[in-house]
Design an enzyme around this catalytic site. Structure first.
Site, PDB file in Angstrom:
ATOM      1  N   HIS A 157       0.858  -1.087  -0.011  1.00 48.62           N
ATOM      2  CA  HIS A 157       0.065  -0.215   0.095  1.00 48.62           C
ATOM      3  C   HIS A 157       1.046   1.224  -0.235  1.00 48.62           C
ATOM      4  CE1 HIS A 157      -3.263  -2.915   1.366  1.00 48.62           C
ATOM      5  NE2 HIS A 157      -2.219  -3.347   2.012  1.00 48.62           N
ATOM      6  N   SER A 278      14.545  22.374 -14.829  1.00 48.81           N
ATOM      7  CA  SER A 278      13.304  23.150 -15.019  1.00 48.81           C
ATOM      8  C   SER A 278      13.913  24.254 -15.449  1.00 48.81           C
ATOM      9  CB  SER A 278      12.554  23.175 -13.695  1.00 48.81           C
ATOM     10  OG  SER A 278      11.780  24.429 -13.860  1.00 48.81           O
ATOM     11  N   LYS A 284      15.369  21.820  -9.500  1.00 48.25           N
ATOM     12  CA  LYS A 284      14.878  20.569 -10.264  1.00 48.25           C
ATOM     13  C   LYS A 284      15.472  19.700 -10.705  1.00 48.25           C
ATOM     14  CE  LYS A 284      10.650  20.387 -10.803  1.00 48.25           C
ATOM     15  NZ  LYS A 284       8.985  19.957 -10.658  1.00 48.25           N
ATOM     16  N   GLU A 291       9.134   9.051 -16.690  1.00 51.23           N
ATOM     17  CA  GLU A 291       7.837   9.216 -16.885  1.00 51.23           C
ATOM     18  C   GLU A 291       7.492   9.085 -18.293  1.00 51.23           C
ATOM     19  OE1 GLU A 291       7.344  13.404 -14.685  1.00 51.23           O
ATOM     20  OE2 GLU A 291       9.342  13.346 -15.301  1.00 51.23           O
TER      21      GLU A 291
END
Ligand code: ARG
Length: 465
Positions: A157, A278, A284, A291
């Site tokens: 979980h 970024s 970042k 992704e």
């Protein structure tokens, strides 16, 4: 002129629209190598059976070889007017060798031709995907061996569950990609019957030798039913189904990489080679490749659905609907190959932060189960009772805001007075993973053995090619 009733919306005349919807050359030109191979096998058979004479066959083969050279050099001129790869090749052959070119299509139809070409294409793609998956497995297994004893938290979980090793986690993916390879291997095996010679749908009256063409093209034999052969696209569907499952596996690993490389987890780092910055937030490091691998699952699983719906309800035998089989397959298999390659690169690149992983494993009461097991083994408590006692101890640690091993012996004994000093040993994450020696468990010794077994297997396969 466009139609006056509904033509206002159409820039092109009906005939142009027809060409637009009918032509497949823009995408099926990819099949040129396979189309030429199948034609060469066919013409050799036509000569061997005396259906055409040897001199004619030689001319045709010569012309096909010339076309092959033009294709390889990127000099072949594809024409939309000629609809598809088959007619483009035939047209060029006529230009090169004259009317004798027309004999190539004896005892053949574009229906068995396209089924054969497409099978050959998919078979090649499966082989290269399987190689890619094996390389990914080898990267994972190699990293797993290096981290057979590196402790990290295991989750259920997405909540800290029990300590595991990083190597064990990576080997879980080796198993998944191993099953994927199995699925592709099965698809390739079932695929491997030659449709060539089924002609349009009913077979042919010419005395062809289907075994000969099947053998020449590396098929195990000819298909048994001509109607089935020209209208079967199961091989593409099976391949897309296997691809969808493999892509799903890739997406899970990609997601984990996204999580691990986030500052919140901080379990691993991708080098600059696999990170992007970024344009506005200088802090970042985005895991874009992970992704994108995760996202490619959408188009791959979508391709499977698309082809399934194209095939649904089609009466026998060939229908032009089936021309819509190629783009989803091309797109999905390209995406899968790219995803596998990018993932292999990321796995090699991924640098785990072992201290952060271990710290996380030690927090979140990950060794609570070990304490419960200890209560069962040493104090003879039934597991359910041990679970309750441990729960109370966890609640106490929570109230005090500390780890289990930071509780004093008096704290433990306030809950269960028979707990002794030796209980502390099981709260250690390293000893927790070491104790899970059951078959398939996370113990470093298991992981080391499994990683070595995989590496040996994968390296042996690599050599055999
Ligand atoms: N381009 C067609 C396809 O991909 C080839 C077969 C055409 N056959 C026909 N009878 N029109 O399916």
């Amino acid at each position: 002129m466009t139609n006056t009733m509904w033509g206002g919306r159409f820039a092109a005349s009906p005939a142009e629209i027809m060409e637009e919807i009918n032509a497949s050359i823009d995408f099926d030109k990819r099949l040129w190598r396979h189309d030429l191979a199948a034609s060469k096998a066919h013409v050799a058979m036509l000569a061997a059976t005396g259906i055409i004479d040897k001199a004619e066959a030689d001319k045709i083969v010569h012309g096909l070889d010339q076309i092959l050279a033009e294709m390889e050099a990127g000099k072949f001129k594809f024409s939309r007017k000629l609809e598809d790869i088959h007619l483009n090749v035939e047209h060029r052959l006529t230009e090169l060798i004259g009317p004798v070119a027309g004999k190539l299509h004896t005892a053949r139809s574009r229906n068995d031709q396209v089924a054969t070409d497409f099978k050959l294409y998919v078979r090649d793609e499966i082989a290269s995907i399987m190689d890619g998956l094996a390389a990914l497995q080898l990267s994972l297994a190699t990293k797993a061996l290096a981290h057979a004893g590196s402790v990290m938290p295991g989750f259920t979980h997405l909540q800290t569950a029990q300590p595991i090793t990083f190597g064990h986690h990576l080997l879980a993916y080796v198993e998944m990609f191993g099953r994927d390879r199995g699925r592709f291997a099965c698809a390739a095996k079932r695929l491997n019957e030659s449709p060539l010679g089924s002609a349009a749908l009913a077979g042919t009256s010419f005395p062809i030798d289907r075994d000969m063409t099947a053998k020449a093209l590396g098929f195990s034999g000819p298909t048994a039913n001509s109607l089935d052969a020209v209208s079967d696209r199961d091989f593409a569907l099976e391949t897309l189904a296997a691809a969808s499952i493999a892509a799903m596996h890739l997406s899970r690993l990609a997601e984990e990489i996204v999580l691990w490389t986030s500052p919140q987890f901080g379990f691993a780092r991708l080098s600059d080679a696999y990170s992007t910055g970024s344009s506005i937030m200088p802090q970042k490091r985005n895991p874009d490749a992970a992704e994108l691998v995760r996202a490619k699952t959408g188009r791959i699983a979508g391709a499977f659905q698309a082809l399934l719906m194209v095939m649904k309800g089609l009466p026998l035998a060939y229908a032009k609907d089936m021309q819509e089989d190629k783009e989803p397959v091309f797109d999905a298999l390209d995406a899968l190959k790219l995803g596998i390659a990018a993932m292999t690169g990321m796995v090699d690149d991924l640098e785990p932060d072992l201290r952060a992983m271990k710290r996380a494993a030690a927090s979140g009461y990950a060794t609570a189960t070990d304490l419960a097991d200890w209560l069962v083994i040493k104090l003879g408590l039934p597991f359910r009772e041990a679970h309750k006692v441990t729960g109370r101890i966890v609640a106490l640690a929570e109230a005090k805001g500390c780890e289990l091993k930071k509780l004093s012996l008096a704290d433990f004994q306030a809950v269960e007075k028979r707990i002794g000093e030796e209980a502390y040993a099981v709260l250690d994450v390293a000893s927790a993973v070491k104790s899970r020696k059951s078959h398939g468990g996370t113990a470093p010794a298991n992981v080391r053995r499994e990683a070595k077994r995989w590496i040996k297997r994968l390296e042996k396969q690599g050599q055999s090619r």
